[in-house]
Write an enzyme that holds these catalytic residues in place. Sequence first.
Site, PDB file in Angstrom:
ATOM      1  N   ASN A  15       0.834  -1.212   0.000  1.00 33.03           N
ATOM      2  CA  ASN A  15       0.000   0.000   0.000  1.00 33.03           C
ATOM      3  C   ASN A  15       0.862   1.253   0.000  1.00 33.03           C
ATOM      4  O   ASN A  15       0.520   2.251  -0.650  1.00 33.03           O
ATOM      5  CB  ASN A  15      -0.953  -0.009   1.194  1.00 33.03           C
ATOM      6  CG  ASN A  15      -2.152  -0.895   0.935  1.00 33.03           C
ATOM      7  OD1 ASN A  15      -3.039  -0.535   0.167  1.00 33.03           O
ATOM      8  ND2 ASN A  15      -2.170  -2.076   1.529  1.00 33.03           N
ATOM      9  N   MET A  91       0.576  -2.381  12.190  1.00 36.55           N
ATOM     10  CA  MET A  91      -0.048  -3.405  13.027  1.00 36.55           C
ATOM     11  C   MET A  91      -0.027  -3.065  14.519  1.00 36.55           C
ATOM     12  O   MET A  91       0.339  -3.900  15.339  1.00 36.55           O
ATOM     13  CB  MET A  91       0.658  -4.750  12.803  1.00 36.55           C
ATOM     14  CG  MET A  91       0.673  -5.187  11.362  1.00 36.55           C
ATOM     15  SD  MET A  91      -0.979  -5.457  10.724  1.00 36.55           S
ATOM     16  CE  MET A  91      -1.044  -7.217  10.846  1.00 36.55           C
ATOM     17  N   LEU A  94      -3.500   2.345  18.059  1.00 32.92           N
ATOM     18  CA  LEU A  94      -3.046   3.593  18.692  1.00 32.92           C
ATOM     19  C   LEU A  94      -4.063   4.010  19.757  1.00 32.92           C
ATOM     20  O   LEU A  94      -5.276   3.854  19.572  1.00 32.92           O
ATOM     21  CB  LEU A  94      -2.889   4.678  17.627  1.00 32.92           C
ATOM     22  CG  LEU A  94      -1.768   4.384  16.615  1.00 32.92           C
ATOM     23  CD1 LEU A  94      -1.902   5.256  15.381  1.00 32.92           C
ATOM     24  CD2 LEU A  94      -0.388   4.559  17.256  1.00 32.92           C
ATOM     25  N   HIS A 110      -8.417  -0.648   5.587  1.00 33.05           N
ATOM     26  CA  HIS A 110      -8.807  -1.942   6.167  1.00 33.05           C
ATOM     27  C   HIS A 110      -9.359  -2.822   5.046  1.00 33.05           C
ATOM     28  O   HIS A 110     -10.185  -2.367   4.245  1.00 33.05           O
ATOM     29  CB  HIS A 110      -9.855  -1.731   7.265  1.00 33.05           C
ATOM     30  CG  HIS A 110     -10.239  -3.023   7.909  1.00 33.05           C
ATOM     31  ND1 HIS A 110      -9.432  -3.661   8.826  1.00 33.05           N
ATOM     32  CD2 HIS A 110     -11.318  -3.831   7.724  1.00 33.05           C
ATOM     33  CE1 HIS A 110      -9.999  -4.792   9.190  1.00 33.05           C
ATOM     34  NE2 HIS A 110     -11.150  -4.917   8.537  1.00 33.05           N
ATOM     35  N   ASP A 151     -10.873   0.597  13.839  1.00 27.39           N
ATOM     36  CA  ASP A 151     -11.647   0.564  12.585  1.00 27.39           C
ATOM     37  C   ASP A 151     -12.997   1.270  12.721  1.00 27.39           C
ATOM     38  O   ASP A 151     -13.922   1.006  11.939  1.00 27.39           O
ATOM     39  CB  ASP A 151     -11.854  -0.881  12.090  1.00 27.39           C
ATOM     40  CG  ASP A 151     -10.535  -1.567  11.767  1.00 27.39           C
ATOM     41  OD1 ASP A 151      -9.609  -0.896  11.288  1.00 27.39           O
ATOM     42  OD2 ASP A 151     -10.438  -2.786  11.994  1.00 27.39           O
ATOM     43  N   GLU A 178      -5.337  -5.883  -5.015  1.00 24.26           N
ATOM     44  CA  GLU A 178      -5.197  -5.421  -6.409  1.00 24.26           C
ATOM     45  C   GLU A 178      -6.394  -4.577  -6.860  1.00 24.26           C
ATOM     46  O   GLU A 178      -6.229  -3.541  -7.489  1.00 24.26           O
ATOM     47  CB  GLU A 178      -5.070  -6.623  -7.353  1.00 24.26           C
ATOM     48  CG  GLU A 178      -3.706  -7.268  -7.297  1.00 24.26           C
ATOM     49  CD  GLU A 178      -3.612  -8.508  -8.168  1.00 24.26           C
ATOM     50  OE1 GLU A 178      -2.531  -9.092  -8.213  1.00 24.26           O
ATOM     51  OE2 GLU A 178      -4.639  -8.901  -8.785  1.00 24.26           O
ATOM     52  N   ALA A 180      -8.934  -3.291  -4.933  1.00 28.79           N
ATOM     53  CA  ALA A 180      -9.493  -2.256  -4.056  1.00 28.79           C
ATOM     54  C   ALA A 180      -8.417  -1.423  -3.348  1.00 28.79           C
ATOM     55  O   ALA A 180      -8.317  -0.213  -3.561  1.00 28.79           O
ATOM     56  CB  ALA A 180     -10.433  -2.898  -3.027  1.00 28.79           C
TER      57      ALA A 180
HETATM   58  C1  GRF Z   1      -3.269  -4.571   3.919  1.00 29.69           C
HETATM   59  O1  GRF Z   1      -4.134  -5.618   3.644  1.00 29.69           O
HETATM   60  C2  GRF Z   1      -4.009  -3.472   4.653  1.00 29.69           C
HETATM   61  O2  GRF Z   1      -5.324  -3.362   4.279  1.00 29.69           O
HETATM   62  C3  GRF Z   1      -3.918  -3.939   6.066  1.00 29.69           C
HETATM   63  O3  GRF Z   1      -2.634  -4.529   6.185  1.00 29.69           O
HETATM   64  C4  GRF Z   1      -2.187  -4.976   4.906  1.00 29.69           C
HETATM   65  C5  GRF Z   1      -0.866  -4.328   4.635  1.00 29.69           C
HETATM   66  O4  GRF Z   1      -0.232  -4.776   3.465  1.00 29.69           O
HETATM   67  N1  GRF Z   1      -4.222  -2.874   6.977  1.00 29.69           N
HETATM   68  P1  GRF Z   1       1.012  -3.991   2.874  1.00 29.69           P
HETATM   69  O5  GRF Z   1       2.083  -3.944   3.963  1.00 29.69           O
HETATM   70  O6  GRF Z   1       0.576  -2.628   2.455  1.00 29.69           O
HETATM   71  O7  GRF Z   1       1.486  -4.823   1.707  1.00 29.69           O
END
Ligand code: GRF
Length: 201
Positions: A15, A91, A94, A110, A151, A178, A180
């Site tokens: 991401n 991960m 907070l 999410h 969330d 991919e 979304a």
């Molecule tokens: C993604 O699925 C995001 O939605 C979730 O953690 C994952 C992170 O993947 N919060 P990356 O490190 O961006 O590849």
Amino acid sequence: MKTKIAVLVSGGGTNLQALIDAQGKTLLSGEIVLVVSNNPGAYALERAKKAGIETAVVTKKEWGSQAAFEAKLKEILTDHGIQLIILAGFMTILSAEFTSCYPRRILNIHPSLIPSFCGEGFYGLRVHQAALAYGVKVTGATVHFVNEIPDGGEIIAQKAVYIQPGDTPEILQRRVMEQAEWVLLPQAAEQVSAELCGAGV
Ligand code: GRF
């Protein structure tokens, strides 16, 4: 002035890569000036370095408590003049003390359509396992503002993804990314950073 963005990561950083690519195509009016990881081994850090973005590592292990960890995080964000924080696979939950310092200034992605399959315990493959176990036919991704409820902040954007016969959690995770996540996160980041720019923040 461009909105100064920090991206917080813990893992592979696909991401983050989507955000870096959007910036490269000038689709992001903000600028990613900092990537912070709470995991020194995160590949996301390599992605940031390759893109010439400054990185920092802040771990709970090093700082001992959630409060000390968050205080260090805040110090780094403040030192860099960060106006918008994007959690991209970060991960760590907070605390309210932290999130209340940045109202409508923290985004999270999410991998489900909130309010389904979200909240504490719903991370990584578990989200997709739960969606398949429930038998939903549509899932997707959500970008939302971050508040004290995991969330639970206001939704900014969502994108649906169809479940297909034979899906495993791994296959579904990849399709959700991919179709979304990698589309939605840069769009939402641009929307919020343009709003902040417009508001003269
Ligand atoms: C993604 O699925 C995001 O939605 C979730 O953690 C994952 C992170 O993947 N919060 P990356 O490190 O961006 O590849």
